[in-house]
Design an enzyme around this catalytic site. Sequence first.
Site, PDB file in Angstrom:
ATOM      1  N   GLU A  36     -14.991   3.605   3.033  1.00 21.03           N
ATOM      2  CA  GLU A  36     -16.226   3.103   2.453  1.00 21.03           C
ATOM      3  C   GLU A  36     -15.913   1.710   1.896  1.00 21.03           C
ATOM      4  O   GLU A  36     -14.942   1.549   1.147  1.00 21.03           O
ATOM      5  CB  GLU A  36     -16.689   4.029   1.324  1.00 21.03           C
ATOM      6  CG  GLU A  36     -18.034   3.594   0.814  1.00 21.03           C
ATOM      7  CD  GLU A  36     -18.565   4.443  -0.333  1.00 21.03           C
ATOM      8  OE1 GLU A  36     -18.025   5.532  -0.592  1.00 21.03           O
ATOM      9  OE2 GLU A  36     -19.540   3.985  -0.962  1.00 21.03           O
ATOM     10  N   ARG A 262      -4.048  14.788   0.452  1.00 19.88           N
ATOM     11  CA  ARG A 262      -4.010  13.357   0.175  1.00 19.88           C
ATOM     12  C   ARG A 262      -2.677  12.979  -0.451  1.00 19.88           C
ATOM     13  O   ARG A 262      -1.960  13.816  -0.988  1.00 19.88           O
ATOM     14  CB  ARG A 262      -5.183  12.944  -0.697  1.00 19.88           C
ATOM     15  CG  ARG A 262      -5.213  13.558  -2.081  1.00 19.88           C
ATOM     16  CD  ARG A 262      -6.571  13.348  -2.753  1.00 19.88           C
ATOM     17  NE  ARG A 262      -6.903  11.953  -2.925  1.00 19.88           N
ATOM     18  CZ  ARG A 262      -8.009  11.379  -2.405  1.00 19.88           C
ATOM     19  NH1 ARG A 262      -8.852  12.072  -1.702  1.00 19.88           N
ATOM     20  NH2 ARG A 262      -8.246  10.109  -2.621  1.00 19.88           N
ATOM     21  N   LYS A 272     -10.167   4.383  -6.374  1.00 21.28           N
ATOM     22  CA  LYS A 272     -10.765   3.059  -6.204  1.00 21.28           C
ATOM     23  C   LYS A 272     -11.549   2.651  -7.448  1.00 21.28           C
ATOM     24  O   LYS A 272     -11.560   1.479  -7.817  1.00 21.28           O
ATOM     25  CB  LYS A 272     -11.695   3.048  -4.990  1.00 21.28           C
ATOM     26  CG  LYS A 272     -10.951   2.814  -3.685  1.00 21.28           C
ATOM     27  CD  LYS A 272     -11.914   2.513  -2.559  1.00 21.28           C
ATOM     28  CE  LYS A 272     -12.508   3.788  -2.011  1.00 21.28           C
ATOM     29  NZ  LYS A 272     -13.297   3.571  -0.795  1.00 21.28           N
TER      30      LYS A 272
HETATM   31  P1  ATP Z   1     -14.163   7.283  -2.612  1.00 23.98           P
HETATM   32  O1  ATP Z   1     -13.984   8.173  -3.784  1.00 23.98           O
HETATM   33  O2  ATP Z   1     -14.605   5.909  -2.967  1.00 23.98           O
HETATM   34  O3  ATP Z   1     -14.861   7.895  -1.436  1.00 23.98           O
HETATM   35  P2  ATP Z   1     -11.869   7.565  -0.976  1.00 23.98           P
HETATM   36  O4  ATP Z   1     -10.491   7.595  -1.509  1.00 23.98           O
HETATM   37  O5  ATP Z   1     -12.416   8.771  -0.330  1.00 23.98           O
HETATM   38  O6  ATP Z   1     -12.695   7.073  -2.179  1.00 23.98           O
HETATM   39  P3  ATP Z   1     -12.625   6.146   1.403  1.00 23.98           P
HETATM   40  O7  ATP Z   1     -12.826   4.707   1.591  1.00 23.98           O
HETATM   41  O8  ATP Z   1     -13.777   7.040   1.603  1.00 23.98           O
HETATM   42  O9  ATP Z   1     -12.028   6.331  -0.049  1.00 23.98           O
HETATM   43  O10 ATP Z   1     -11.392   6.629   2.253  1.00 23.98           O
HETATM   44  C1  ATP Z   1     -11.233   6.381   3.618  1.00 23.98           C
HETATM   45  C2  ATP Z   1     -10.300   7.388   4.210  1.00 23.98           C
HETATM   46  O11 ATP Z   1      -9.040   7.343   3.557  1.00 23.98           O
HETATM   47  C3  ATP Z   1     -10.844   8.782   4.033  1.00 23.98           C
HETATM   48  O12 ATP Z   1     -10.707   9.470   5.256  1.00 23.98           O
HETATM   49  C4  ATP Z   1      -9.982   9.374   2.972  1.00 23.98           C
HETATM   50  O13 ATP Z   1      -9.832  10.736   3.153  1.00 23.98           O
HETATM   51  C5  ATP Z   1      -8.662   8.629   3.152  1.00 23.98           C
HETATM   52  N1  ATP Z   1      -7.946   8.591   1.888  1.00 23.98           N
HETATM   53  C6  ATP Z   1      -8.358   8.072   0.721  1.00 23.98           C
HETATM   54  N2  ATP Z   1      -7.449   8.258  -0.246  1.00 23.98           N
HETATM   55  C7  ATP Z   1      -6.403   8.912   0.316  1.00 23.98           C
HETATM   56  C8  ATP Z   1      -5.150   9.398  -0.166  1.00 23.98           C
HETATM   57  N3  ATP Z   1      -4.776   9.255  -1.429  1.00 23.98           N
HETATM   58  N4  ATP Z   1      -4.330  10.015   0.725  1.00 23.98           N
HETATM   59  C9  ATP Z   1      -4.690  10.146   1.992  1.00 23.98           C
HETATM   60  N5  ATP Z   1      -5.852   9.722   2.512  1.00 23.98           N
HETATM   61  C10 ATP Z   1      -6.715   9.110   1.691  1.00 23.98           C
HETATM   62 MG    MG Z   2     -14.584   8.787   0.596  1.00 26.00          MG
END
Ligand code: ATP
Ligand code: MG
Length: 555
Positions: A36, A262, A272
């Site tokens: 996102e 994660r 974020k």
């Molecule tokens: P938000 O809470 O803003 O949605 P998010 O961490 O889910 O934050 P995204 O931009 O939606 O952020 O994440 C993009 C991709 O990265 C998603 O598929 C998410 O699952 C993966 N991702 C985010 N944080 C992690 C993490 N700590 N470890 C592994 N994958 C991650």
């Molecule tokens: Mg997300």
Amino acid sequence: MSKPETPAAPNFLRPIVQADLDSGKHQKIVTRFPPEPNGYLHIGHAKSICLNFGLAKEFGGECNLRFDDTNPAKEDQEYIDAIKSDVRWLGFEWAGEERYASNYFDQLHGWAVELIKAGKAYVDDLSPDEARAYRGSLTEPGKNSPFRERSVEENLDLFARMKAGEFPDGARALRAKIDMASPNMNLRDPILYRIRHAHHHQTGDKWCIYPSYDFTHGQSDAIEGITHSICTLEFEDHRPLYEWFLANLSVPAQPRQYEFSRLNLNYTITSKRKLKQLVDEQHVEGWDDPRMSTLSGYRRRGYTPEAIRNFCEMVGVNRASGVVDIGMLEFSIRDHLDATAPRAMCVLRPLKVVITNYPEGQVENLELARHPKEDMGVRVLPFARELYIDAGDYDENPPKGYKRLEPNGEVRLRGSYVIRADEAIKDADGNIVELRCSYDPGTLGKNPEGRKVKGVIHWVPAVGSVECEVRLYDRLFRSANPEKAEDGGSFLDNINPDSLVVLKGCRAEPSLAQAQAEDRFQFEREGYFCADLKDSQPGAPVFNRTVTLRDSWGQ
Ligand code: ATP
Ligand code: MG
């Protein structure tokens, strides 16, 4: 052996992909990375990027970059640009152009109408607060909304008027009609569309209703022909909904969702929202501050894409939750830089040394290997009467076993002669401002006659060395679990006040005058350093400490 083997941990998705290819279920796999655009990518995202792009690469498939842009209020073009640049920096290239969930808004809207016509979606007038109360809890079933049994015609009319902008934000929502008593909260008539009068970075003012994440994600996967839709474990409970949409809509493909755990790193924040708070409240210089856990921060700090990819391999992919030790990431960067970074000398706290028995005006150009193992050629260090050593390498009252310079003691200057400290010159306050030393002319590349000199220290010539700024970065948080705050506090209370020490007037060896932004070095005895991407000027470099030579945290 140039470097220790770093074994990759298992990735449970590899055999799944292999089996799908072997059985002919898929001819080619297609994955996607779906950020996102509401912040910069961090080390957690790196795990997801390495996984999605890595599997595609390994199995001859493709990986899409898809911006999951259904929440225009928090999204920004700056983030889109940064994300693209960071994915490329990490070493991956997406298939075709980058994609946007917003590219599919027309199709998603059509599917919403399809659900309404099938009696599977309705416009709800409950306020967000009322809807929450009706939703029930984990222990209590929800209640049907009084608007649930509206006719198809009325729903079509209201949804069209939502789209036309007749109602204010939050006044109504389109919901799927599934099961308000489902033990899975995600199936309790989830929201498909919300009213949001907001400008969108891709679609402008075309829409004032926006689809929810759940209504967008799986269908976008289907549109793109994604075979393996890989997400983090908190979406496991969303999978039945993901599959409900695929089963109830005329989608062109049936992707499958897989979840993995994660990445959590100790001493590190990977939310974020909190990273944004650090930036907005100026606890750091920006998203790319070298102390940030963002990829652009690690880049400025001097981390290499190889080290981060290797770290992700070491962590592995599984479904167990746990916290990874940051020492593993630091090991990975040390390991890579040990093998690839040329050696150089930089004196962080210069103390002037005059070699009293060295002829004035004489210079010897000493050649030192750039790397102890790899063939990187040599650099030249002019040895002359005046030079600098580190103030910390001279001690008037040395502890027992001290191997550096002490009154009347001897030490070897790295790649050069053995010198003896004869006299320390002090200022009015008693601070040592200069050392008077003598050198032993018979000790270049040879041990001195009849005695042993154990210590070796680094040095630079006074003439020809480059004045520079050095930034000593350390972990941004002083506690292993920065999220856990003392009573009433926040993660901000865990910020390490010593996470940045700026040293000015440092002296780097002459060859470093040419250092280009992002050039990496091992400064002997000090650590690994990288010429700052933003602030280094030709002839006036700024060096960021990437990592110390050894793990000395807390010792
Ligand atoms: P938000 O809470 O803003 O949605 P998010 O961490 O889910 O934050 P995204 O931009 O939606 O952020 O994440 C993009 C991709 O990265 C998603 O598929 C998410 O699952 C993966 N991702 C985010 N944080 C992690 C993490 N700590 N470890 C592994 N994958 C991650
Ligand atoms: Mg997300």
